[in-house]
Design a protein around this motif. Structure first.
Motif, PDB file in Angstrom:
ATOM      1  N   GLY A   1       0.970  -1.295   0.018  1.00  0.00           N
ATOM      2  CA  GLY A   1      -0.005   0.026  -0.083  1.00  0.00           C
ATOM      3  C   GLY A   1       1.006   1.286   0.101  1.00  0.00           C
ATOM      4  O   GLY A   1       0.170   2.447   0.274  1.00  0.00           O
ATOM      5  N   ALA A   2       2.206   1.221  -0.338  1.00  0.00           N
ATOM      6  CA  ALA A   2       3.044   2.412  -0.240  1.00  0.00           C
ATOM      7  C   ALA A   2       2.510   3.404  -1.359  1.00  0.00           C
ATOM      8  O   ALA A   2       2.353   4.665  -1.185  1.00  0.00           O
ATOM      9  CB  ALA A   2       4.421   2.116  -0.432  1.00  0.00           C
TER      10      ALA A   2
ATOM     11  N   CYS B   1      -4.688   6.250   2.026  1.00  0.00           N
ATOM     12  CA  CYS B   1      -5.901   6.598   1.234  1.00  0.00           C
ATOM     13  C   CYS B   1      -6.970   5.714   2.113  1.00  0.00           C
ATOM     14  O   CYS B   1      -6.860   4.740   2.538  1.00  0.00           O
ATOM     15  CB  CYS B   1      -5.904   5.904  -0.087  1.00  0.00           C
ATOM     16  SG  CYS B   1      -7.297   6.054  -0.862  1.00  0.00           S
ATOM     17  N   PRO B   2      -8.050   6.556   2.227  1.00  0.00           N
ATOM     18  CA  PRO B   2      -9.150   5.908   3.137  1.00  0.00           C
ATOM     19  C   PRO B   2      -9.687   4.725   2.423  1.00  0.00           C
ATOM     20  O   PRO B   2     -10.507   4.068   3.047  1.00  0.00           O
ATOM     21  CB  PRO B   2      -9.985   7.005   3.501  1.00  0.00           C
ATOM     22  CG  PRO B   2     -10.207   8.011   2.208  1.00  0.00           C
ATOM     23  CD  PRO B   2      -8.565   7.884   1.771  1.00  0.00           C
ATOM     24  N   HIS B   3      -9.444   4.403   1.330  1.00  0.00           N
ATOM     25  CA  HIS B   3     -10.068   3.372   0.355  1.00  0.00           C
ATOM     26  C   HIS B   3      -9.028   1.987   0.502  1.00  0.00           C
ATOM     27  O   HIS B   3      -9.490   1.218  -0.404  1.00  0.00           O
ATOM     28  CB  HIS B   3     -10.211   3.545  -0.896  1.00  0.00           C
ATOM     29  CG  HIS B   3     -11.385   4.936  -1.220  1.00  0.00           C
ATOM     30  ND1 HIS B   3     -12.685   4.651  -0.788  1.00  0.00           N
ATOM     31  CD2 HIS B   3     -11.164   6.159  -1.434  1.00  0.00           C
ATOM     32  CE1 HIS B   3     -13.301   6.037  -0.711  1.00  0.00           C
ATOM     33  NE2 HIS B   3     -12.117   6.802  -1.226  1.00  0.00           N
ATOM     34  N   LEU B   4      -8.158   2.257   1.311  1.00  0.00           N
ATOM     35  CA  LEU B   4      -7.396   0.844   1.453  1.00  0.00           C
ATOM     36  C   LEU B   4      -8.010   0.064   2.602  1.00  0.00           C
ATOM     37  O   LEU B   4      -8.600   0.594   3.506  1.00  0.00           O
ATOM     38  CB  LEU B   4      -5.911   1.209   2.200  1.00  0.00           C
ATOM     39  CG  LEU B   4      -4.927   1.777   1.196  1.00  0.00           C
ATOM     40  CD1 LEU B   4      -3.732   2.184   1.969  1.00  0.00           C
ATOM     41  CD2 LEU B   4      -4.641   0.750   0.061  1.00  0.00           C
ATOM     42  N   ASP B   5      -8.109  -1.210   2.332  1.00  0.00           N
ATOM     43  CA  ASP B   5      -8.832  -2.169   3.497  1.00  0.00           C
ATOM     44  C   ASP B   5      -7.623  -2.471   4.349  1.00  0.00           C
ATOM     45  O   ASP B   5      -6.470  -2.042   4.302  1.00  0.00           O
ATOM     46  CB  ASP B   5      -9.311  -3.225   2.670  1.00  0.00           C
ATOM     47  CG  ASP B   5      -8.564  -4.174   2.093  1.00  0.00           C
ATOM     48  OD1 ASP B   5      -7.424  -4.157   2.022  1.00  0.00           O
ATOM     49  OD2 ASP B   5      -8.964  -5.199   1.253  1.00  0.00           O
ATOM     50  N   ALA B   6      -8.036  -3.341   5.159  1.00  0.00           N
ATOM     51  CA  ALA B   6      -7.194  -3.814   6.284  1.00  0.00           C
ATOM     52  C   ALA B   6      -6.072  -4.625   5.610  1.00  0.00           C
ATOM     53  O   ALA B   6      -4.815  -4.653   6.482  1.00  0.00           O
ATOM     54  CB  ALA B   6      -7.919  -4.765   7.310  1.00  0.00           C
ATOM     55  N   ALA B   7      -6.145  -5.286   4.613  1.00  0.00           N
ATOM     56  CA  ALA B   7      -4.973  -5.871   4.009  1.00  0.00           C
ATOM     57  C   ALA B   7      -4.156  -4.990   3.005  1.00  0.00           C
ATOM     58  O   ALA B   7      -3.224  -5.335   2.272  1.00  0.00           O
ATOM     59  CB  ALA B   7      -5.500  -7.099   3.351  1.00  0.00           C
ATOM     60  N   LEU B   8      -4.208  -3.683   3.113  1.00  0.00           N
ATOM     61  CA  LEU B   8      -3.800  -2.319   2.192  1.00  0.00           C
ATOM     62  C   LEU B   8      -4.032  -2.807   0.922  1.00  0.00           C
ATOM     63  O   LEU B   8      -3.105  -2.479  -0.156  1.00  0.00           O
ATOM     64  CB  LEU B   8      -2.379  -2.633   2.700  1.00  0.00           C
ATOM     65  CG  LEU B   8      -1.813  -2.128   3.911  1.00  0.00           C
ATOM     66  CD1 LEU B   8      -0.485  -2.247   4.113  1.00  0.00           C
ATOM     67  CD2 LEU B   8      -2.502  -0.962   4.318  1.00  0.00           C
ATOM     68  N   ARG B   9      -5.410  -3.203   0.439  1.00  0.00           N
ATOM     69  CA  ARG B   9      -5.755  -3.259  -0.896  1.00  0.00           C
ATOM     70  C   ARG B   9      -6.704  -2.063  -1.366  1.00  0.00           C
ATOM     71  O   ARG B   9      -7.568  -1.839  -0.344  1.00  0.00           O
ATOM     72  CB  ARG B   9      -6.378  -4.600  -1.193  1.00  0.00           C
ATOM     73  CG  ARG B   9      -5.424  -5.993  -1.190  1.00  0.00           C
ATOM     74  CD  ARG B   9      -6.232  -7.190  -1.347  1.00  0.00           C
ATOM     75  NE  ARG B   9      -7.152  -7.258  -0.356  1.00  0.00           N
ATOM     76  CZ  ARG B   9      -7.464  -8.151   0.344  1.00  0.00           C
ATOM     77  NH1 ARG B   9      -6.604  -9.302   0.364  1.00  0.00           N
ATOM     78  NH2 ARG B   9      -8.294  -8.331   1.396  1.00  0.00           N
ATOM     79  N   CYS B  10      -6.634  -1.590  -2.488  1.00  0.00           N
ATOM     80  CA  CYS B  10      -7.389  -0.457  -2.907  1.00  0.00           C
ATOM     81  C   CYS B  10      -8.920  -0.981  -3.194  1.00  0.00           C
ATOM     82  O   CYS B  10      -8.898  -2.040  -3.990  1.00  0.00           O
ATOM     83  CB  CYS B  10      -6.704  -0.209  -4.161  1.00  0.00           C
ATOM     84  SG  CYS B  10      -7.879   1.452  -4.887  1.00  0.00           S
ATOM     85  N   GLN B  11      -9.775  -0.554  -2.571  1.00  0.00           N
ATOM     86  CA  GLN B  11     -11.061  -0.919  -2.724  1.00  0.00           C
ATOM     87  C   GLN B  11     -11.622   0.101  -4.131  1.00  0.00           C
ATOM     88  O   GLN B  11     -12.843  -0.418  -4.368  1.00  0.00           O
ATOM     89  CB  GLN B  11     -11.931  -0.511  -1.469  1.00  0.00           C
ATOM     90  CG  GLN B  11     -11.582  -1.240  -0.369  1.00  0.00           C
ATOM     91  CD  GLN B  11     -11.709  -3.008  -0.659  1.00  0.00           C
ATOM     92  OE1 GLN B  11     -12.602  -3.360  -0.745  1.00  0.00           O
ATOM     93  NE2 GLN B  11     -10.339  -3.646  -0.794  1.00  0.00           N
TER      94      GLN B  11
END
Length: 85
Positions: free
Chosen positions: A8-9, A33-43
């Motif tokens: 998520g860097a 970004c607020p759209h990163l999930d707990a696994a640091l993936r872009c939603q």
């Protein structure tokens, strides 16, 4: 090259000047970004509301390195080098 899981860097280090859902004025550098999930993936990945700048930033060995810390430092240097004076 594929994105490294749990990194998520590229969604944290750079600023985003264009609007995105929930952030009509973009986001500052260093803010996740607020759209990163707990696994640091872009939603927003693959969705039309994902900013073009996000889609244009592609993983590369020079940028990503072997760990998230390298990517964060590389992207922070790029952010500083391209910031308006």
């Amino acid at each position: 090259m594929d994105c490294r899981p749990g990194c998520g860097a590229c969604c944290t280090a750079p600023s985003i000047s264009s609007p995105l859902p929930g952030l009509p004025h973009g986001k500052p550098a260093g803010m996740p970004c607020p759209h990163l999930d707990a696994a640091l993936r872009c939603q927003l990945f693959g969705r039309p509301e994902r900013p073009a700048v996000c889609a244009s930033l592609q993983p590369h060995a020079d940028m990503c390195g072997r760990e998230r810390a390298h990517a964060m430092q590389w992207l922070a240097r790029l952010e500083r080098a391209t910031a308006p004076s």
